[in-house]
Scaffold this active site. Structure first.
Site, PDB file in Angstrom:
ATOM      1  CE  LYS A  45      -7.598  -5.673  -1.930  1.00  0.00           C
ATOM      2  NZ  LYS A  45      -8.711  -6.579  -1.598  1.00  0.00           N
TER       3      LYS A  45
ATOM      4  NE  ARG B  26     -11.402 -13.000   2.799  1.00  0.00           N
ATOM      5  CZ  ARG B  26     -10.862 -12.289   1.816  1.00  0.00           C
ATOM      6  NH1 ARG B  26      -9.767 -12.698   1.196  1.00  0.00           N
ATOM      7  NH2 ARG B  26     -11.405 -11.148   1.442  1.00  0.00           N
TER       8      ARG B  26
ATOM      9  CE1 TYR C  12      26.147 -14.517  -3.903  1.00  0.00           C
ATOM     10  CE2 TYR C  12      24.146 -13.469  -4.714  1.00  0.00           C
ATOM     11  CZ  TYR C  12      25.308 -13.414  -3.971  1.00  0.00           C
ATOM     12  OH  TYR C  12      25.623 -12.288  -3.297  1.00  0.00           O
TER      13      TYR C  12
ATOM     14  CG  MET D 280      18.703  -8.098  -2.128  1.00  0.00           C
ATOM     15  SD  MET D 280      19.382  -7.712  -0.515  1.00  0.00           S
ATOM     16  CE  MET D 280      19.195  -9.248   0.346  1.00  0.00           C
TER      17      MET D 280
HETATM   18  C1  LIG Z   1      -9.536  -6.640  -2.713  1.00  0.00           C
HETATM   19  C2  LIG Z   1     -11.012  -6.657  -2.629  1.00  0.00           C
HETATM   20  C3  LIG Z   1     -11.796  -6.274  -3.732  1.00  0.00           C
HETATM   21  C4  LIG Z   1     -11.203  -5.997  -5.101  1.00  0.00           C
HETATM   22  O1  LIG Z   1     -10.975  -7.230  -5.769  1.00  0.00           O
HETATM   23  P1  LIG Z   1     -10.407  -7.300  -7.256  1.00  0.00           P
HETATM   24  O2  LIG Z   1     -10.435  -8.732  -7.578  1.00  0.00           O
HETATM   25  O3  LIG Z   1      -9.012  -6.762  -7.215  1.00  0.00           O
HETATM   26  O4  LIG Z   1     -11.296  -6.468  -8.109  1.00  0.00           O
HETATM   27  C5  LIG Z   1     -13.177  -6.191  -3.553  1.00  0.00           C
HETATM   28  N1  LIG Z   1     -13.736  -6.496  -2.359  1.00  0.00           N
HETATM   29  C6  LIG Z   1     -13.014  -6.883  -1.299  1.00  0.00           C
HETATM   30  C7  LIG Z   1     -13.697  -7.219  -0.023  1.00  0.00           C
HETATM   31  C8  LIG Z   1     -11.639  -6.999  -1.397  1.00  0.00           C
HETATM   32  O5  LIG Z   1     -10.931  -7.409  -0.342  1.00  0.00           O
END
Ligand SMILES: *Cc1c(COP(=O)(O)O)cnc(C)c1O
Length: 395
Positions: free
Chosen positions: A47, A150, A279, A327
């Site tokens: 992701k 969550r 800056y 930047m």
């Molecule tokens: C991002 C995520 C992971 C991976 O977590 P890491 O700590 O990067 O290994 C696993 N499960 C869910 C639901 C996540 O959102």
């Protein structure tokens, strides 16, 4: 010594480049695979553009290293990956919106033949209807919230009900039951054990009833700390990139950082005592010195919070970042005598000679975690995939 080694010293300087070592990702996946001992499959979490490394290249390297599945958070990430990996199982872990103006998230995810998460009866019913109209048989993973607070269903009775409904409905395929840990990265956390206990108590009997069901719970930290969390699959993100989920030196857990963030010294100039850089004149030369100017800044993801608080490697030595991060530029104090010339490669994250700056070090200075450091590298930074063998000192 880990990192990309020295062989890129010869390449012409880039303004701002992230070298992504696919070999390291592959080896990190193998290393995690050994931890699993063959009883559980590795799902590589890619992701947020592979935590800033590039989702597609990271996914390819992870699969090469033995990962069997991929996971992302969003439907858009899944559809992108599907184009590159037509056959690989992809799990979309996040919430999928329905009823959008164009095709909605859930339709996109299912259209890309991805596995999806469910935890509400109404949503499961909607998915089943989509299965009927599209003739795709959606593969669903019922999410149990064991304490993360969550996504997921908290009530184990409702979770069991969802599993029963999904298993009896011809229009969907019950693929998994899963959860996520809130404190796996805290070594002494008792809450971790509580969550794992809750999950195993619910999930193991369900597995007896539905042997093909995949149970999964572990992120990287859980995978490294407790084999009882491995079950049928582990979902590892941070560790596949060679970053330490516990924010220590990744080498201690035999992980190899895959990303090196580089710039170069575009100018070297003489500063008299009292001259200022950048800056707000936030730094003034305490003595006559040389200052190097590097064309990389917060527009590239070098956070402004590092102003007067970071080290940069040039010629195998550490130099302090001085003044405000702009930047597009930063400045470093090269000292009263220097051999550094314009064109020299500068390393902001990574190794050079015997020195290294870990993403964990940058994170500590920013009071954040390594996840945010690499994920925060912005699109203006060129990602260059390389494939390097481990650099061994003296080899
Ligand atoms: C991002 C995520 C992971 C991976 O977590 P890491 O700590 O990067 O290994 C696993 N499960 C869910 C639901 C996540 O959102």
């Amino acid at each position: 010594m880990t990192g990309l080694g020295v062989s890129h010293e010869d390449t012409p300087p880039h303004r701002a480049v992230a070298l992504v070592n696919l070999g390291a990702i592959e080896r990190n996946c193998r290393r995690l695979g050994r931890e699993l001992g063959g009883g559980s499959v590795l799902c590589a979490v890619v992701k947020a553009d592979g935590y800033g490394h590039g989702a597609k290249v990271a996914a390819r390297a992870a699969l090469e290293g033995g990962a069997g599945w991929l996971a992302v958070a969003a439907a858009s990430e899944a559809t992108e990956l599907r184009l590159e990996f037509p056959e690989t199982r992809i799990l979309v872990m996040g919430a999928l919106a329905t009823g959008g103006r164009s095709a909605d998230d859930v339709e996109n995810a299912l259209g890309a033949r991805c596995d999806i998460a469910v935890w509400r009866p109404e949503f499961l019913a909607h998915v089943a209807e989509l299965g009927e109209t599209t003739l795709l048989k959606p593969r669903v993973h019922v999410k149990y919230d064991t304490g993360m607070g969550r996504l997921g269903e908290r009530d184990p009775e409702v979770v069991r009900d969802l599993v029963r409904v999904a298993s009896e409905d011809e229009r969907v395929e019950l693929a998994g039951v899963w959860t996520h840990f809130a404190t796996a990265d805290e070594p002494d956390s008792e809450f971790f054990d509580e969550q794992l206990g809750r999950f195993r108590e619910l999930a193991l009997p369900l597995k007896e009833e539905h042997p093909e069901l995949m149970l999964h719970a572990a992120n990287s930290a859980a995978t490294l700390r407790d084999p009882a969390s491995h079950l049928d699959m582990v979902r590892c993100g941070i560790a596949i990139y060679g970053l330490d989920p516990f924010q220590e030196d990744p080498a201690e857990r035999e992980l190899e950082p895959a990303l090196e963030l580089r710039s170069y010294v575009a100018a070297v100039k003489r500063f008299r005592e009292g001259d200022s850089a950048g800056y707000g004149r936030a730094w003034r030369a305490p003595r006559d010195t040389w200052v190097g100017v590097l064309p990389i800044g917060y527009g590239d993801g070098v956070r402004r919070g590092l102003s007067n608080d970071a080290d940069v490697l040039v010629g195998g030595r550490r130099y302090p970042l001085v003044g405000t991060v702009s930047m597009d530029n930063i400045t470093v104090d090269l000292g009263p005598e220097t051999e550094v010339e314009p064109g020299a490669v500068a390393v902001l994250i990574g190794a050079q000679g015997a020195q290294q700056v870990l993403a964990e070090e940058v994170a500590r200075r920013l009071d954040t975690i390594n996840y945010e450091v690499t994920t925060g590298i912005l699109p203006r930074v060129n990602r260059v995939a390389v494939n390097e063998t481990r650099f061994d000192e003296g080899a």
